[in-house]
Design a protein around this motif. Structure first.
Motif, PDB file in Angstrom:
ATOM      1  N   MET A 100      -7.986  -5.935  -5.770  1.00 11.95           N
ATOM      2  CA  MET A 100      -7.830  -6.936  -4.743  1.00 11.95           C
ATOM      3  C   MET A 100      -6.537  -6.630  -3.925  1.00 11.95           C
ATOM      4  SD  MET A 100      -8.690  -9.777  -3.349  1.00 11.95           S
ATOM      5  CE  MET A 100      -9.717 -10.798  -4.634  1.00 11.95           C
ATOM      6  N   MET A 101      -6.863  -6.682  -2.671  1.00  7.42           N
ATOM      7  CA  MET A 101      -5.639  -6.602  -1.537  1.00  7.42           C
ATOM      8  C   MET A 101      -4.828  -7.845  -1.523  1.00  7.42           C
ATOM      9  SD  MET A 101      -7.341  -3.786   1.087  1.00  7.42           S
ATOM     10  CE  MET A 101      -8.947  -4.819   1.318  1.00  7.42           C
ATOM     11  N   ASP A 102      -4.229  -8.203  -2.513  1.00  4.90           N
ATOM     12  CA  ASP A 102      -3.279  -9.381  -2.379  1.00  4.90           C
ATOM     13  C   ASP A 102      -1.832  -8.834  -2.640  1.00  4.90           C
ATOM     14  OD1 ASP A 102      -2.736  -8.348  -5.101  1.00  4.90           O
ATOM     15  OD2 ASP A 102      -3.704 -10.105  -6.076  1.00  4.90           O
ATOM     16  N   GLU A 103      -0.907  -9.632  -2.769  1.00  4.70           N
ATOM     17  CA  GLU A 103       0.580  -9.485  -2.522  1.00  4.70           C
ATOM     18  C   GLU A 103       1.172  -8.327  -3.660  1.00  4.70           C
ATOM     19  OE1 GLU A 103       0.175 -13.383  -4.952  1.00  4.70           O
ATOM     20  OE2 GLU A 103      -0.662 -12.428  -3.386  1.00  4.70           O
ATOM     21  N   GLY A 104       0.238  -8.109  -4.755  1.00  5.13           N
ATOM     22  CA  GLY A 104       0.798  -7.229  -5.854  1.00  5.13           C
ATOM     23  C   GLY A 104       0.138  -5.895  -5.708  1.00  5.13           C
ATOM     24  N   PHE A 105      -0.713  -5.796  -4.461  1.00  2.00           N
ATOM     25  CA  PHE A 105      -1.661  -4.351  -4.289  1.00  2.00           C
ATOM     26  C   PHE A 105      -0.702  -3.377  -3.976  1.00  2.00           C
ATOM     27  CE2 PHE A 105      -4.348  -1.940  -1.264  1.00  2.00           C
ATOM     28  CZ  PHE A 105      -5.213  -1.398  -2.198  1.00  2.00           C
ATOM     29  N   GLU A 106       0.314  -3.486  -3.226  1.00  2.00           N
ATOM     30  CA  GLU A 106       0.999  -2.470  -2.773  1.00  2.00           C
ATOM     31  C   GLU A 106       1.957  -1.680  -4.161  1.00  2.00           C
ATOM     32  OE1 GLU A 106       3.661  -1.997   0.593  1.00  2.00           O
ATOM     33  OE2 GLU A 106       2.556  -4.179   1.349  1.00  2.00           O
ATOM     34  N   THR A 107       2.246  -2.488  -4.928  1.00  2.00           N
ATOM     35  CA  THR A 107       2.917  -2.172  -6.180  1.00  2.00           C
ATOM     36  C   THR A 107       1.968  -1.444  -7.174  1.00  2.00           C
ATOM     37  OG1 THR A 107       4.376  -4.213  -6.399  1.00  2.00           O
ATOM     38  CG2 THR A 107       4.069  -2.824  -8.483  1.00  2.00           C
ATOM     39  N   GLN A 108       0.802  -1.971  -6.970  1.00  4.31           N
ATOM     40  CA  GLN A 108      -0.399  -1.267  -7.775  1.00  4.31           C
ATOM     41  C   GLN A 108      -0.779   0.356  -7.357  1.00  4.31           C
ATOM     42  OE1 GLN A 108      -1.804  -1.971 -10.608  1.00  4.31           O
ATOM     43  NE2 GLN A 108      -1.044  -3.833 -10.707  1.00  4.31           N
ATOM     44  N   LEU A 109      -0.488   0.390  -5.825  1.00  2.00           N
ATOM     45  CA  LEU A 109      -0.698   1.834  -5.384  1.00  2.00           C
ATOM     46  C   LEU A 109       0.269   2.495  -5.623  1.00  2.00           C
ATOM     47  CD1 LEU A 109      -1.782   0.960  -1.869  1.00  2.00           C
ATOM     48  CD2 LEU A 109      -3.289   1.542  -3.630  1.00  2.00           C
ATOM     49  N   THR A 110       1.552   2.385  -6.225  1.00  2.87           N
ATOM     50  CA  THR A 110       2.346   3.223  -6.857  1.00  2.87           C
ATOM     51  C   THR A 110       2.559   3.585  -8.124  1.00  2.87           C
ATOM     52  OG1 THR A 110       4.008   1.325  -7.450  1.00  2.87           O
ATOM     53  CG2 THR A 110       4.156   2.112  -5.290  1.00  2.87           C
ATOM     54  N   LYS A 111       1.280   3.029  -8.871  1.00  2.00           N
ATOM     55  CA  LYS A 111       0.831   3.477 -10.130  1.00  2.00           C
ATOM     56  C   LYS A 111      -0.233   4.299 -10.249  1.00  2.00           C
ATOM     57  CE  LYS A 111       2.311  -1.264 -11.868  1.00  2.00           C
ATOM     58  NZ  LYS A 111       1.958  -2.530 -12.659  1.00  2.00           N
ATOM     59  N   ILE A 124     -11.973  -1.383  -3.488  1.00  2.00           N
ATOM     60  CA  ILE A 124     -11.207  -2.557  -3.168  1.00  2.00           C
ATOM     61  C   ILE A 124     -11.670  -3.693  -2.823  1.00  2.00           C
ATOM     62  CG2 ILE A 124      -9.171  -0.838  -2.297  1.00  2.00           C
ATOM     63  CD1 ILE A 124     -10.164  -1.248   0.357  1.00  2.00           C
ATOM     64  N   GLU A 125     -11.320  -4.887  -2.679  1.00  2.00           N
ATOM     65  CA  GLU A 125     -11.902  -6.002  -2.138  1.00  2.00           C
ATOM     66  C   GLU A 125     -10.610  -7.087  -1.516  1.00  2.00           C
ATOM     67  OE1 GLU A 125     -13.408  -8.814  -5.212  1.00  2.00           O
ATOM     68  OE2 GLU A 125     -11.808  -8.475  -6.671  1.00  2.00           O
ATOM     69  N   THR A 126     -11.373  -8.030  -0.733  1.00  2.00           N
ATOM     70  CA  THR A 126     -10.414  -9.003  -0.091  1.00  2.00           C
ATOM     71  C   THR A 126     -10.864 -10.189  -0.676  1.00  2.00           C
ATOM     72  OG1 THR A 126     -11.752  -9.546   1.790  1.00  2.00           O
ATOM     73  CG2 THR A 126     -10.666  -7.493   1.782  1.00  2.00           C
ATOM     74  N   SER A 127     -10.001 -11.348  -0.370  1.00  2.00           N
ATOM     75  CA  SER A 127     -10.664 -12.534  -0.793  1.00  2.00           C
ATOM     76  C   SER A 127     -11.940 -13.139   0.109  1.00  2.00           C
ATOM     77  CB  SER A 127      -9.486 -13.657  -0.160  1.00  2.00           C
ATOM     78  OG  SER A 127     -10.151 -15.055  -0.150  1.00  2.00           O
ATOM     79  N   PHE A 128     -12.958 -13.991  -0.360  1.00  2.00           N
ATOM     80  CA  PHE A 128     -14.047 -14.176   0.066  1.00  2.00           C
ATOM     81  C   PHE A 128     -13.716 -15.257   1.531  1.00  2.00           C
ATOM     82  CE2 PHE A 128     -15.756 -13.206  -3.956  1.00  2.00           C
ATOM     83  CZ  PHE A 128     -16.477 -12.030  -3.358  1.00  2.00           C
ATOM     84  N   VAL A 129     -12.637 -15.720   1.768  1.00  2.00           N
ATOM     85  CA  VAL A 129     -12.342 -16.541   2.627  1.00  2.00           C
ATOM     86  C   VAL A 129     -11.381 -16.125   3.966  1.00  2.00           C
ATOM     87  CG1 VAL A 129     -12.377 -18.839   1.120  1.00  2.00           C
ATOM     88  CG2 VAL A 129      -9.965 -17.509   1.494  1.00  2.00           C
ATOM     89  N   GLY A 130     -11.028 -14.841   3.752  1.00  2.00           N
ATOM     90  CA  GLY A 130     -10.401 -14.323   4.842  1.00  2.00           C
ATOM     91  C   GLY A 130      -9.587 -12.893   4.345  1.00  2.00           C
ATOM     92  N   ALA A 131      -9.550 -12.010   5.114  1.00  2.00           N
ATOM     93  CA  ALA A 131      -8.891 -10.570   4.795  1.00  2.00           C
ATOM     94  C   ALA A 131      -7.228 -10.958   4.950  1.00  2.00           C
ATOM     95  CB  ALA A 131      -9.337  -9.572   5.706  1.00  2.00           C
TER      96      ALA A 131
END
Length: 248
Positions: A100-111, A124-131
């Motif tokens: 999920m491209m949320d507030e923790g996504f950037e941290t996951q990209l360092t792992k 990857i996915e986004t929320s169903f209500v907005g990107a």
């Protein structure tokens, strides 16, 4: 007559459309997300998937804030824990993830990243209500991390329009169709959106997004779409195989 053929719907299961398929999007590791709840359910799911022609599976548990313990290490451990109990089914099971491209996504990209099979594709996915407001910056971060972004079920993001889809493709995103979007699993709006994207050639790959056994059995009991979609779907299924080719 050609217009009758064009409007004819067929049951994609009984017609054998999925024979030999590698499923690249499903949730089969027990109790790590909103997918399978137990080893027994995982077993039932794999048996049901095998019965409709699926021969290989990349399971893609969610990675986002709702499941804070999910990362490459814990999910590898989860898969290794169940593999001995499922090996007799004869369906190879490989690990990926759905990020999920949320507030923790950037941290996951360092792992260490859980790409799909032997490929560089990152689901990857986004929320169903907005990107996210910084969607395109995040996509570029995926590319900078050495991966290729693959957007899961774009037909379900009803807030998107033609311009957004085209821009995402231009930014380097591949698109993954949820197969049963075409059979009305997520409602009429999503079904029509999936048809439009398929007819315009937007999709690169296809998955089932399987979660729970009861819902999956209901879904495959009546899975009909237009006969004219057979060849496009078979082409996407062929593309799926490239993601695991070097693992065979």
């Amino acid at each position: 007559m050609w217009w009758l053929t064009k409007r004819k719907k067929v049951d994609i299961i009984s017609a054998g459309w999925l024979e030999g398929m590698t499923d690249i999007h499903c949730h089969l590791i027990p109790a790590v997300d909103d997918g399978s709840r137990s080893l027994d359910e995982s077993r039932q799911l794999i048996e049901a998937m095998r019965s409709i022609g699926i021969q290989r599976i990349i399971t893609t548990p969610h990675i986002y804030r709702r499941y804070p313990h999910n990362d490459s290490n814990t999910l590898h451990e989860g898969l290794e824990r169940i593999l001995p109990d499922l090996s007799d089914l004869g369906v190879p099971l490989t690990l990926g993830a759905e990020y999920m491209m949320d507030e923790g996504f950037e941290t996951q990209l360092t792992k260490p990243l859980l790409t799909l099979g032997s490929s560089k594709y990152l689901l990857i996915e986004t929320s169903f209500v907005g990107a996210p407001l910084d969607l395109y910056r995040l996509i570029q971060l995926v590319i900078s991390a050495g991966a290729i972004p693959m957007l899961a079920h774009p037909e379900r993001y009803l807030y998107m329009g033609d311009e957004e889809y085209s821009r995402l493709r231009g930014a380097g995103c591949a698109f993954q169709l949820n197969l049963f979007s075409l059979t009305g699993m997520y409602g009429e709006q999503v079904e029509k959106r999936a048809q439009q994207l398929l007819e315009r050639g937007f999709y690169n790959f296809v998955g089932t997004d399987t979660h729970r056994i009861d819902f999956f059995r209901k879904t495959i009991s009546s899975a009909k779409t237009y006969a004219r979609y057979r060849e496009p779907i078979r082409s996407l299924i062929s593309n799926n195989q490239t993601l695991v080719a070097s693992l065979e």
